[in-house]
Design a protein around this motif. Structure first.
Motif, PDB file in Angstrom:
ATOM      1  N   TRP A 143       0.508  -1.136  -0.245  1.00 44.33           N
ATOM      2  CA  TRP A 143       0.327   0.088   0.334  1.00 44.33           C
ATOM      3  C   TRP A 143       0.359   1.547  -0.134  1.00 44.33           C
ATOM      4  N   GLY A 151      -3.805  -6.656   2.907  1.00 41.71           N
ATOM      5  CA  GLY A 151      -4.147  -6.963   1.258  1.00 41.71           C
ATOM      6  C   GLY A 151      -3.203  -7.981   1.448  1.00 41.71           C
ATOM      7  N   LYS A 153      -0.916 -10.201  -1.455  1.00 43.19           N
ATOM      8  CA  LYS A 153       0.516 -10.676  -1.740  1.00 43.19           C
ATOM      9  C   LYS A 153       0.148 -12.099  -2.784  1.00 43.19           C
ATOM     10  N   TYR A 170       2.009 -10.008  -7.506  1.00 43.54           N
ATOM     11  CA  TYR A 170       0.835  -9.339  -7.112  1.00 43.54           C
ATOM     12  C   TYR A 170       0.404  -8.724  -5.538  1.00 43.54           C
ATOM     13  N   MET A 172      -2.550  -6.888  -3.587  1.00 47.62           N
ATOM     14  CA  MET A 172      -3.914  -6.166  -3.969  1.00 47.62           C
ATOM     15  C   MET A 172      -3.894  -5.281  -2.217  1.00 47.62           C
ATOM     16  N   ASP A 173      -4.443  -4.399  -2.006  1.00 48.29           N
ATOM     17  CA  ASP A 173      -3.961  -3.408  -0.784  1.00 48.29           C
ATOM     18  C   ASP A 173      -5.002  -2.853  -0.406  1.00 48.29           C
ATOM     19  N   ASP A 174      -5.878  -2.222   0.975  1.00 44.60           N
ATOM     20  CA  ASP A 174      -6.668  -1.378   0.643  1.00 44.60           C
ATOM     21  C   ASP A 174      -5.499  -0.209   1.872  1.00 44.60           C
ATOM     22  N   ASP A 183      -8.109   1.670  -2.460  1.00 40.45           N
ATOM     23  CA  ASP A 183      -7.855   0.484  -3.107  1.00 40.45           C
ATOM     24  C   ASP A 183      -6.299   0.949  -3.628  1.00 40.45           C
ATOM     25  N   TYR A 184      -5.430   0.225  -3.603  1.00 38.59           N
ATOM     26  CA  TYR A 184      -3.741  -0.074  -3.946  1.00 38.59           C
ATOM     27  C   TYR A 184      -3.377  -1.087  -4.641  1.00 38.59           C
ATOM     28  N   ASP A 185      -3.211  -1.431  -5.717  1.00 41.89           N
ATOM     29  CA  ASP A 185      -2.813  -2.105  -6.884  1.00 41.89           C
ATOM     30  C   ASP A 185      -1.532  -1.841  -7.267  1.00 41.89           C
ATOM     31  N   ARG A 186      -0.758  -2.952  -7.304  1.00 42.02           N
ATOM     32  CA  ARG A 186       0.943  -2.856  -7.529  1.00 42.02           C
ATOM     33  C   ARG A 186       1.645  -4.170  -8.304  1.00 42.02           C
TER      34      ARG A 186
END
Length: 191
Positions: A143, A151, A153, A170, A172-174, A183-186
Motif C-alpha cells: 500500500w 491486503g 500478495k 501482485y 492487492m491492498d487497501d 484501493d492500492y494495486d501494484r
C-alpha cells in the motif's frame, strides 16, 4: 535508540518437515513526541498517529503520538507433499499505543526457487494498524509503505540459473484502513 532481541526454536523431526516458533521484541527509546523519521522530506508520519512537533521556520513538524515497544511472536511449519510447503504466521502488538496497535501476517509457499529450474509460488495476507509498528521502517511495497493498511500478495519465482531468478508479485491492498481507505494495486516483476 532501538533495542531488539529475538529467540526462536527450530525443530526438524525428519528430512521432510520442520517447525519453528519464536518471538521478537523491539523497543524504540524516546520516540513519543519526537519528530517523525521522514526520509522522503514530506513531513509524513507513514501511517502512524502524530501530534504537533517542533517548529522550523514556517514548517510545523509532525511528531509521534505514542511510543513503540513491539512484541512479535511468529510460527512456521514446513512439510513435503511432493513439493515443499511452508505455512507461516506472525503477530505484532505495540504495548505503548492505546488503540490501532496490532498487526498480523499469514501465508504459505509451495515449492522452493533455489536450484536452477526450480520454482515457488506463494500467498500472504497482511493487516497492519496505524500504531502497530514504526511506519518509516514498514514494508514499502505494501500500500505504498508505512502502516494503516491491509491486503493480499500473490507471487511466483523461477530460478533460471545459480544466481539468476525471475519473479513476479501482485499486491492487492487497501490503504488507510482506519478510515475510508483507497484501493492500492501494484505489480512487480524482478529479474
Amino acid at each position: 535508540m532501538l533495542y531488539g532481541a529475538q529467540a526462536a526454536a527450530n525443530f526438524k523431526p525428519d528430512n521432510d518437515s520442520h517447525y519453528m516458533l519464536g518471538v521478537s521484541g523491539y523497543l524504540y527509546d524516546n520516540v513519543e513526541g519526537y519528530d517523525v523519521i521522514d526520509w522522503s522530506g514530506g513531513n509524513k508520519g507513514y501511517g502512524n498517529s502524530t501530534q504537533t512537533g517542533t517548529v522550523s521556520g514556517n514548517t510545523t513538524n509532525k511528531a509521534y503520538a505514542c511510543g513503540f515497544t513491539q512484541i512479535e511472536p511468529f510460527v512456521e511449519v514446513g512439510f513435503k507433499v511432493g513439493l515443499p510447503v511452508t505455512i507461516y504466521g506472525q503477530y505484532v502488538v505495540n504495548t505503548e499505543a492505546d488503540d490501532n496497535d496490532t498487526g498480523y501476517l499469514a501465508g504459505f509457499t509451495v515449492g522452493k526457487a533455489k536450484d536452477p529450474k526450480t520454482f515457488e509460488v506463494g500467498y500472504n495476507y497482511r493487516h497492519l494498524e496505524k500504531d502497530a509498528v514504526l511506519g518509516a521502517f514498514a514494508d514499502s511495497d505494501r500500500w505504498g509503505g508505512g502502516t494503516d493498511g491491509e491486503g493480499h500478495k500473490f507471487y511466483a519465482r523461477y530460478q533460471l540459473a545459480a544466481n539468476w531468478q525471475l519473479a513476479a508479485a501482485y499486491f492487492m491492498d487497501d490503504k488507510a484502513i482506519s478510515k475510508d481507505g483507497t484501493d492500492y494495486d501494484r505489480v512487480q516483476v524482478d529479474l
